[in-house]
Design an enzyme around this catalytic site. Sequence first.
Site, PDB file in Angstrom:
ATOM      1  N   ARG A  24      46.319  27.439  39.672  1.00  0.00           N
ATOM      2  CA  ARG A  24      46.755  28.833  39.496  1.00  0.00           C
ATOM      3  C   ARG A  24      46.534  29.560  40.823  1.00  0.00           C
ATOM      4  O   ARG A  24      45.444  30.045  41.100  1.00  0.00           O
ATOM      5  CB  ARG A  24      45.991  29.509  38.358  1.00  0.00           C
ATOM      6  CG  ARG A  24      46.318  28.910  36.997  1.00  0.00           C
ATOM      7  CD  ARG A  24      45.672  29.644  35.843  1.00  0.00           C
ATOM      8  NE  ARG A  24      46.032  29.032  34.570  1.00  0.00           N
ATOM      9  CZ  ARG A  24      45.330  28.094  33.958  1.00  0.00           C
ATOM     10  NH1 ARG A  24      44.203  27.657  34.502  1.00  0.00           N
ATOM     11  NH2 ARG A  24      45.726  27.581  32.811  1.00  0.00           N
ATOM     12  N   GLU A  33      40.170  35.073  34.720  1.00  0.00           N
ATOM     13  CA  GLU A  33      39.727  34.611  33.409  1.00  0.00           C
ATOM     14  C   GLU A  33      38.412  33.852  33.521  1.00  0.00           C
ATOM     15  O   GLU A  33      37.498  34.041  32.711  1.00  0.00           O
ATOM     16  CB  GLU A  33      40.803  33.716  32.772  1.00  0.00           C
ATOM     17  CG  GLU A  33      42.066  34.442  32.362  1.00  0.00           C
ATOM     18  CD  GLU A  33      41.840  35.501  31.297  1.00  0.00           C
ATOM     19  OE1 GLU A  33      41.065  35.258  30.351  1.00  0.00           O
ATOM     20  OE2 GLU A  33      42.436  36.584  31.423  1.00  0.00           O
ATOM     21  N   ASP A  42      39.203  32.094  38.900  1.00  0.00           N
ATOM     22  CA  ASP A  42      40.196  33.159  38.789  1.00  0.00           C
ATOM     23  C   ASP A  42      39.638  34.265  37.890  1.00  0.00           C
ATOM     24  O   ASP A  42      38.464  34.210  37.492  1.00  0.00           O
ATOM     25  CB  ASP A  42      41.529  32.622  38.248  1.00  0.00           C
ATOM     26  CG  ASP A  42      41.378  31.923  36.893  1.00  0.00           C
ATOM     27  OD1 ASP A  42      40.321  32.070  36.248  1.00  0.00           O
ATOM     28  OD2 ASP A  42      42.324  31.231  36.480  1.00  0.00           O
ATOM     29  N   GLU A  83      34.200  25.049  31.609  1.00  0.00           N
ATOM     30  CA  GLU A  83      34.968  25.340  30.389  1.00  0.00           C
ATOM     31  C   GLU A  83      35.233  24.127  29.518  1.00  0.00           C
ATOM     32  O   GLU A  83      35.229  24.228  28.300  1.00  0.00           O
ATOM     33  CB  GLU A  83      36.342  25.954  30.731  1.00  0.00           C
ATOM     34  CG  GLU A  83      36.298  27.355  31.229  1.00  0.00           C
ATOM     35  CD  GLU A  83      36.663  27.433  32.693  1.00  0.00           C
ATOM     36  OE1 GLU A  83      37.340  28.379  33.058  1.00  0.00           O
ATOM     37  OE2 GLU A  83      36.267  26.543  33.449  1.00  0.00           O
ATOM     38  N   HIS A 113      42.745  30.808  46.835  1.00  0.00           N
ATOM     39  CA  HIS A 113      42.708  29.347  46.800  1.00  0.00           C
ATOM     40  C   HIS A 113      43.745  28.783  47.753  1.00  0.00           C
ATOM     41  O   HIS A 113      44.606  29.496  48.240  1.00  0.00           O
ATOM     42  CB  HIS A 113      43.008  28.833  45.387  1.00  0.00           C
ATOM     43  CG  HIS A 113      42.256  29.550  44.326  1.00  0.00           C
ATOM     44  ND1 HIS A 113      40.897  29.463  44.200  1.00  0.00           N
ATOM     45  CD2 HIS A 113      42.673  30.397  43.350  1.00  0.00           C
ATOM     46  CE1 HIS A 113      40.506  30.220  43.192  1.00  0.00           C
ATOM     47  NE2 HIS A 113      41.560  30.803  42.661  1.00  0.00           N
ATOM     48  N   ASP A 128      36.451  28.413  35.838  1.00  0.00           N
ATOM     49  CA  ASP A 128      37.579  28.377  36.777  1.00  0.00           C
ATOM     50  C   ASP A 128      37.550  29.537  37.779  1.00  0.00           C
ATOM     51  O   ASP A 128      37.116  30.647  37.449  1.00  0.00           O
ATOM     52  CB  ASP A 128      38.908  28.400  36.017  1.00  0.00           C
ATOM     53  CG  ASP A 128      39.265  27.043  35.440  1.00  0.00           C
ATOM     54  OD1 ASP A 128      38.577  26.063  35.765  1.00  0.00           O
ATOM     55  OD2 ASP A 128      40.239  26.967  34.671  1.00  0.00           O
ATOM     56  N   TYR A 183      43.099  23.570  42.584  1.00  0.00           N
ATOM     57  CA  TYR A 183      43.291  24.511  41.478  1.00  0.00           C
ATOM     58  C   TYR A 183      44.754  24.929  41.389  1.00  0.00           C
ATOM     59  O   TYR A 183      45.397  25.237  42.395  1.00  0.00           O
ATOM     60  CB  TYR A 183      42.398  25.734  41.664  1.00  0.00           C
ATOM     61  CG  TYR A 183      42.310  26.581  40.418  1.00  0.00           C
ATOM     62  CD1 TYR A 183      41.906  26.016  39.213  1.00  0.00           C
ATOM     63  CD2 TYR A 183      42.646  27.926  40.440  1.00  0.00           C
ATOM     64  CE1 TYR A 183      41.829  26.775  38.067  1.00  0.00           C
ATOM     65  CE2 TYR A 183      42.561  28.694  39.291  1.00  0.00           C
ATOM     66  CZ  TYR A 183      42.161  28.109  38.103  1.00  0.00           C
ATOM     67  OH  TYR A 183      42.092  28.866  36.964  1.00  0.00           O
TER      68      TYR A 183
END
Length: 745
Positions: free
Chosen positions: A301, A85, A83, A8, A345, A81, A299
């Site tokens: 989140r 999203e 997750d 990203e 995670h 990432d 990570y």
Amino acid sequence: MSSLLIVESPAKAKTIKKYLGPGYEVVASMGHVRDLPSSKLNVDIRHNFKPNYEIIKGKEKLIDELIKLSRKNDKIFLATDPDREGEAISWHLAYILKLDPKENNRVTFNEITKSGVSKGMSHPRTIDIDLVNAQQARRILDRIVGYKLSPFLSWKIRKGLSAGRVQSVALRIIVDRENEIRVFIPEEYWTIDAKLSAKGSRKVFNASLHSDKNGKLEIKNEEQANQILKDLEKAQYIVDDIKKGTKKRTPAPPFITSTLQQDASRKLGFQAKKTMKIAQELYEGIEIKDMGAVGLITYMRTDSLRISDDAINAATEYIKSIWGDKYLPPNKRVFKSKSTAQDGHEAIRPTMPDLSPASIRTSLSNDQYKLYKLIWERFTASQMADCILNTTRVDIKANDYIFKASGFTVAFDGFTVLYQESKDEEEEKAKELPQLEKGATLNLQDLAGNQHFTQPPARYTEASLIKYLEENGIGRPSTYATIISTITGREYVTREGKSLKPTELGEVVIELMKKRFPDIVNIKFTAQMENNLDTVEAGKEEWTKILEDFYDDFNESLKKAKEDMKNVKIQLKEDETDLICDKCGRKMVVKFSKYGKFIACSGYPECKNIIRNLNENGEPEPKPEPEESDVVCEKCGRNMVIKTGKYGKFLACPGYPECKNIKGIDISTGIPCPKCGGDIVEKKSKRGRAFYGCSNYPDCDFIANDKPIEEKCPKCGKNLFEKRTKKKKIYCITDSCGYERTEEK
């Protein structure tokens, strides 16, 4: 054989490139590349909620570049990432680049380190369509609520209002707490507090009245308190009982997203949005002296408390080397995640436990250092020995009354040598008691009755609101920061210190929604919707079925509300002031605009008199006296003064009207000129429009309409510029570079 890896952000690309080496081209998608255009709903509700995705405006050039690169390379990996999203971004990239959905081209990194990248690259997989569908369901759900409900609020309350699904529940929680505070009736109570000392000792300690011969006492008024004080006038204070023991305190687990945001708020004063921005930087990679780009944390989140064995072993070795074996627990610490945790995670931890904050202090910004230190200390402490306290509880008899006193001493500091949980701060105020013996008579130094009143519940802070949202299953780790920034940005909530207080607008919006759209602001309903999205992610439910079940009831509520309130307009209250309009004699009232609070004549539109200079209490304040500057007027020789006009601050000659000389004020940005290396300064045109030029003018003719920012260009290393239109465009002003990207505001 060459490979293309897409992530990203440029920072993440730079760090990963270092670990992959030659044979890999690593580029950034700059976040999402396709989305629902904001011009209209762009969801075909009649045809199974089919979304109409388009390339995000401003990213066409980037997409063309990605397509060219994909054709040049033999293999393409999508490393966004790990997750929902991130999975959705990879899915959209795969569609644009025409990648085979059955191909193992998706890789994820829990940490951006050599081992983390190597592990991720060795386990490529197909895109997880269940994860993608969970993201699609959330995105479309939020789009439907926003686009259907926002016009209704604008129609009924005030133009320009908007509504969100999860944000509305958070606002309701804040409004409900405010209503609890309003209706709260304080109740009086009293305490009897003694200050005592042992015979031959100067050390004074506190004891509070607990009970009489009939049991525990509740003193409700001054009359009762005075009677007890009278009973105690000639009393002897004798140690009746002493209980000694030990208390064990265990360290808190390492951070998950919600607890990181809470502790960063309490200890560092960071808002959740700021915490997540800095954590993202630490995850993606920071240039560390003698090491290069390094991802410093895993990570950020996550709602899992899982820790890898390698990380535990590394922490154990570090603790042993610094504090010795006695600071290690007898067994390896394993923390259990909540049953609802996704466990995708690890917990948030340093990628290299032996990399102490002090050792890399000079490579980090002040905020990066503070947050890394918080994460590092919490994780390291979680693998340390318990803190052991020696506790003492004393009963003191005085006539027929019993006073109690308690205290503790630290027998072994354990993990507290490094880290204290913020919630433990109050406990540390307890004091050590002097050496006491049963039957000993104590000296009374002071005895007083103290009046108290029960207190209303406190307003939510960011930390306590996030805790409540997490405990009640509202939102997920990636959404907490956005929820809070949205409700404050829309002026539904204002900040008073650390507290979140609803505005009148926020209260009016919630009152309407509770009556007309109870499910949208229902805590249990919203939590259940989050669970439904989790079942989609787990592959147990069709995402379109979730939307269908929601939409039917929502649409009926909307139709009914529109019909029932056809001729109803909700008026926001205008607070009347004591000020009289100097133009027409009517009362002035407090109003709000997108620029903030102001005072206007109640006779509007006949009288348009307004006052914009308000102090922090919303009261008019006189215009400030002009501040003298060091700049000399070249026309008359007087020192020019700083004034504020329609277009901001400017320099004016104090000799006005004889001398009418004025000039703009150049404000330093602290960013070097890309042409000569001088200082870029902000200037103002005659019409008050800001522009930017070099401080070395006229020797250097550099000029720009857009604002320079501190971020460096990932291609050429010069400072980037920011253009604000409907979306935020970040670009390099150097013609030969051509770097640019577009971001959501």
